[in-house]
Enzyme design. Structure first.
Site, mmCIF file in Angstrom:
data_model
loop_
_atom_site.group_PDB
_atom_site.id
_atom_site.type_symbol
_atom_site.label_atom_id
_atom_site.label_comp_id
_atom_site.label_asym_id
_atom_site.label_seq_id
_atom_site.Cartn_x
_atom_site.Cartn_y
_atom_site.Cartn_z
ATOM 1 N N GLY A 187 0.836 -1.073 -0.218
ATOM 2 C CA GLY A 187 0.020 0.022 0.005
ATOM 3 C C GLY A 187 0.808 1.407 -0.006
ATOM 4 O O GLY A 187 2.108 1.226 -0.308
ATOM 5 N N GLU A 217 10.289 1.979 -2.464
ATOM 6 C CA GLU A 217 9.780 2.008 -3.743
ATOM 7 C C GLU A 217 9.277 3.596 -3.870
ATOM 8 O O GLU A 217 9.679 4.351 -4.461
ATOM 9 C CB GLU A 217 8.358 1.295 -4.087
ATOM 10 C CG GLU A 217 7.634 1.499 -5.231
ATOM 11 C CD GLU A 217 6.378 0.559 -5.327
ATOM 12 O OE1 GLU A 217 6.180 0.524 -6.597
ATOM 13 O OE2 GLU A 217 5.924 0.124 -4.381
ATOM 14 N N ASP A 314 5.355 -7.170 -11.007
ATOM 15 C CA ASP A 314 4.572 -6.310 -10.266
ATOM 16 C C ASP A 314 3.004 -6.380 -10.606
ATOM 17 O O ASP A 314 2.416 -6.782 -9.955
ATOM 18 C CB ASP A 314 5.024 -4.823 -10.202
ATOM 19 C CG ASP A 314 4.618 -4.124 -8.999
ATOM 20 O OD1 ASP A 314 4.028 -4.459 -7.938
ATOM 21 O OD2 ASP A 314 4.528 -2.654 -9.034
#
Length: 373
Positions: A187, A217, A314
């Protein structure tokens, strides 16, 4: 960044990469739906979509995802999760997910998803996990019937902003012998460090249950530090910004000279796998500190320094990609040959959330497959 089509699967060597065995460690269930499936499931629930045919919808997802922001990128999941709120829908999506992995040559895949996001249709958490497992097992059977060998497991994800970490951790361990192989924490990263779920991670450690954490990230070294210390992460979801702890001192004809900081050194020395996703990392701006093109991605720097790099998709829908395509892009950009691509697969085999004997079997399968090329 313009994302090339799915057909881009050949390395510069001319080898069709779909034909070599691969391992997928970072692939989101709600990021891998077929556009046609979205259309049909949306029709069942009267959900309006931004396009009314599969190719237009595929293009819409790719364009919307190319925002340079993880927050904006995540908004595309409002559609995919909306059509995954029933047992039948989860079974179908998981089944097709495995079919698509197998068709791309994946022999082992870990499928991550957040059951807490799929309860609006009345499912319980356990029912949701069971539905996905049914779909996975059916997809594996389908693949076998079509001559493909694949094994797949669930990574049960807790959403970091929802503060349900312990509940989801307990869910994961309840199903550890029924398809769930690990726990993930995902998230919006910035502002929601793993330390918020320390109780959940303490519980998982007490159960000796493997953990991967999205870190490095959309946030930097402190997020990675928290993933390692609070989350006891065995792998880093993306982890690309570990390169912020690697300082390039100089470059000349003899090579590049760097200083590796303590966090990066820890990750390297303990062979904590980096679940790098090249196309996605460009789309979300994860490599903005280094540039905007794949050549700027610190993937090669980390590889050359000896980090346990792995290659992942991903979200195949949002990036309009496949694992074969990601490998082809890296090979073209950094002049990798098949031996390099084999290393990435062996790294993934070593990092898989499986017993040692199973990981060794996977490694043998990878080696045999590359030898046949």
């Amino acid at each position: 960044m313009t994302v090339p089509s799915q057909e881009y699967v050949h390395a510069p060597t001319g080898v069709n990469l779909q034909g070599i065995p691969k391992i997928s460690l970072h692939d989101h269930l709600d990021g891998g739906l077929r556009p046609q499936t979205i259309l049909e499931l949306a029709d069942d629930i009267d959900l309006d979509l931004p396009a009314d045919d599969a190719e237009s919808l595929r293009e819409w997802f790719a364009v919307q995802s190319d925002s340079g922001s993880l927050v904006e990128y995540l908004k595309t999941f409002d559609i995919t999760t909306a059509v995954m709120q029933s047992s039948d829908a989860l079974v179908r999506v998981a089944r097709e997910f495995v079919q698509d992995l197998a068709a791309d040559g994946v022999v082992y895949g870990e499928i991550r998803w957040a059951p807490e996001q799929h309860l609006r249709g009345g499912l319980t958490l356990d029912e949701a996990v069971e539905a996905v497992q049914e779909g996975i097992e059916t997809g594996v059977s389908d693949a076998r019937a079509n001559g493909h060998r694949i094994r797949a497991g669930q990574l049960v994800t807790a959403m970091r902003h929802a503060d349900r970490g312990l509940e989801i951790a307990e869910l994961a361990t309840r199903h550890r012998y029924a398809g769930v192989v690990g726990f993930d924490f995902a998230g919006a990263e910035a502002g929601f460090p793993p330390s918020r779920a320390r109780t959940a991670f303490d519980y998982l450690a007490s159960e000796f249950f493997p953990v991967t954490v999205h870190a490095g990230e959309a946030d930097g070294l402190e997020s990675i530090r928290s993933a390692l210390l609070d989350g006891r992460a065995l792998r880093l979801g993306h982890g690309v910004r570990i390169a912020e702890d690697v300082k390039v001192e100089s470059e000349d004809d003899d090579g590049t000279y760097v200083t590796v900081g303590p966090i990066a050194q820890w990750v390297k020395d303990r062979e904590i796998a980096l679940e790098l996703s090249p196309s996605s990392n460009l789309q979300t701006g994860a490599i903005a500190a280094w540039g905007e093109d794949l050549i700027d991605h610190p993937f090669d720097l980390l590889y050359q320094l000896g980090f346990r790099v792995t290659v992942n998709t991903d979200n195949r829908l949002m990036s309009n990609t496949s694992l074969s395509r990601e490998l082809a892009l890296l090979a073209e950009t950094f002049d990798y040959d098949l031996s390099d691509l084999e290393v990435f697969q062996l790294n993934a085999a070593s990092a898989a959330f499986l017993p040692l004997e199973d990981r060794e079997e996977l490694a043998d399968l990878i080696t045999e497959g590359f030898e046949r090329v």
